[in-house]
Write a protein that holds these residues in place. Structure first.
Motif, mmCIF file in Angstrom:
data_model
loop_
_atom_site.group_PDB
_atom_site.id
_atom_site.type_symbol
_atom_site.label_atom_id
_atom_site.label_comp_id
_atom_site.label_asym_id
_atom_site.label_seq_id
_atom_site.Cartn_x
_atom_site.Cartn_y
_atom_site.Cartn_z
ATOM 1 N N ASN A 122 6.414 12.408 -35.163
ATOM 2 C CA ASN A 122 7.393 11.656 -36.134
ATOM 3 C C ASN A 122 8.189 10.639 -35.421
ATOM 4 O OD1 ASN A 122 9.216 12.782 -34.258
ATOM 5 N ND2 ASN A 122 9.321 14.861 -35.314
ATOM 6 N N ARG A 123 9.283 10.129 -35.588
ATOM 7 C CA ARG A 123 9.816 8.981 -35.176
ATOM 8 C C ARG A 123 10.308 9.435 -33.807
ATOM 9 N NH1 ARG A 123 13.411 7.619 -39.283
ATOM 10 N NH2 ARG A 123 15.021 8.610 -38.285
ATOM 11 N N ASP A 124 10.990 10.582 -33.720
ATOM 12 C CA ASP A 124 11.427 10.838 -32.298
ATOM 13 C C ASP A 124 10.085 10.996 -31.214
ATOM 14 O OD1 ASP A 124 13.933 11.141 -32.878
ATOM 15 O OD2 ASP A 124 13.912 13.346 -33.571
ATOM 16 N N SER A 125 9.081 11.503 -31.833
ATOM 17 C CA SER A 125 7.721 11.557 -30.939
ATOM 18 C C SER A 125 7.596 10.251 -30.503
ATOM 19 C CB SER A 125 6.659 11.963 -31.656
ATOM 20 O OG SER A 125 6.912 13.360 -32.153
ATOM 21 N N LEU A 126 7.445 9.109 -31.518
ATOM 22 C CA LEU A 126 7.088 7.709 -31.148
ATOM 23 C C LEU A 126 8.196 7.334 -29.991
ATOM 24 C CD1 LEU A 126 6.713 6.273 -34.600
ATOM 25 C CD2 LEU A 126 4.832 6.641 -32.746
ATOM 26 N N PHE A 127 9.396 7.594 -29.970
ATOM 27 C CA PHE A 127 10.314 7.169 -29.037
ATOM 28 C C PHE A 127 10.147 7.798 -27.645
ATOM 29 C CE2 PHE A 127 13.569 5.997 -32.364
ATOM 30 C CZ PHE A 127 13.765 4.618 -31.985
ATOM 31 N N ALA A 128 9.593 9.165 -27.586
ATOM 32 C CA ALA A 128 8.973 9.741 -26.524
ATOM 33 C C ALA A 128 7.718 8.977 -25.798
ATOM 34 C CB ALA A 128 8.756 11.206 -26.576
ATOM 35 N N TYR A 129 6.817 8.796 -26.744
ATOM 36 C CA TYR A 129 5.730 7.970 -26.274
ATOM 37 C C TYR A 129 6.005 6.562 -25.874
ATOM 38 C CZ TYR A 129 3.492 11.651 -29.051
ATOM 39 O OH TYR A 129 3.206 12.932 -29.761
ATOM 40 N N SER A 130 6.886 5.866 -26.519
ATOM 41 C CA SER A 130 7.403 4.796 -25.984
ATOM 42 C C SER A 130 8.075 4.731 -24.554
ATOM 43 C CB SER A 130 8.225 3.837 -26.953
ATOM 44 O OG SER A 130 7.860 3.668 -28.156
ATOM 45 N N ALA A 131 8.665 5.650 -24.341
ATOM 46 C CA ALA A 131 9.374 5.921 -22.998
ATOM 47 C C ALA A 131 8.505 5.921 -21.892
ATOM 48 C CB ALA A 131 10.414 7.071 -23.069
ATOM 49 N N VAL A 132 7.409 6.566 -22.080
ATOM 50 C CA VAL A 132 6.258 6.530 -20.900
ATOM 51 C C VAL A 132 5.542 5.416 -20.748
ATOM 52 C CG1 VAL A 132 6.472 9.067 -20.884
ATOM 53 C CG2 VAL A 132 4.673 7.775 -22.174
ATOM 54 N N GLY A 133 5.341 4.705 -21.711
ATOM 55 C CA GLY A 133 4.272 3.554 -21.940
ATOM 56 C C GLY A 133 5.141 2.301 -22.228
ATOM 57 N N CYS A 134 6.222 2.322 -22.526
ATOM 58 C CA CYS A 134 7.114 1.134 -22.893
ATOM 59 C C CYS A 134 6.420 0.360 -24.117
ATOM 60 C CB CYS A 134 7.405 -0.021 -21.744
ATOM 61 S SG CYS A 134 8.440 0.703 -20.769
ATOM 62 N N THR A 135 5.704 1.336 -25.029
ATOM 63 C CA THR A 135 5.205 0.934 -26.244
ATOM 64 C C THR A 135 6.005 0.470 -27.606
ATOM 65 O OG1 THR A 135 4.965 3.017 -27.013
ATOM 66 C CG2 THR A 135 3.154 2.203 -25.541
ATOM 67 N N ASP A 136 5.650 -0.280 -28.338
ATOM 68 C CA ASP A 136 6.378 -0.726 -29.452
ATOM 69 C C ASP A 136 6.178 0.193 -30.498
ATOM 70 O OD1 ASP A 136 6.734 -3.399 -28.282
ATOM 71 O OD2 ASP A 136 4.946 -3.824 -29.126
#
Length: 137
Positions: A62-76
């Motif tokens: 979900n959106r919260d997961s996307l934020f977590a994934y972004s935090a480790v890879g600085c993804t968009d």
């Protein structure tokens, strides 16, 4: 190849399952090493990656997961579907979270969130585009 497919090949599980965060970090590190840049260039385009759209519809992430994934890879955060009645306050809080990631990573982080007119949480999208895959709001 789909980033979701690559993650699933590595973990042996659906994108969004345990190990997804680790797999994305490994990909981000590899891209950064090859490109020798601070921005990994990874983008999780929910509506533009057929497997990501499918896993989103299955509530695998979900959106919260996307934020977590972004935090480790600085993804968009890219092409993330939202209910059409998303408020200005909700959008502000989402973009504030994106700004926090950008500040933490010290790089620009993109966010394309798409409120879908007339759709609410739980509704299916119905794009008439060869570039966007349907999923659930």
């Amino acid at each position: 190849m789909s980033i979701a497919a690559a993650v699933e090949a590595y973990t042996g599980e659906k994108f969004g399952s345990e190990g997804t965060l680790t797999a994305l970090r490994l990909v981000a590190d590899a891209v950064q090493a090859v490109e020798q840049i601070t921005n990994t260039g990874l983008t999780l385009s929910v509506l533009e990656d057929q497997l990501l759209a499918q896993r989103w519809a299955e509530s695998a992430f979900n959106r919260d997961s996307l934020f977590a994934y972004s935090a480790v890879g600085c993804t968009d955060l890219d092409t993330v579907p939202l209910a059409g009645d998303a408020t200005a306050g909700q959008l502000k809080r989402i973009l504030s979270d994106v700004a926090a990631l950008a500040t933490k990573c010290n790089i620009p982080v993109m966010a394309r969130v798409l409120p879908i007119a007339g759709k609410k949480a739980g509704d299916a999208t119905s794009f008439k585009s060869t570039y966007l895959f349907d999923t659930m709001i």
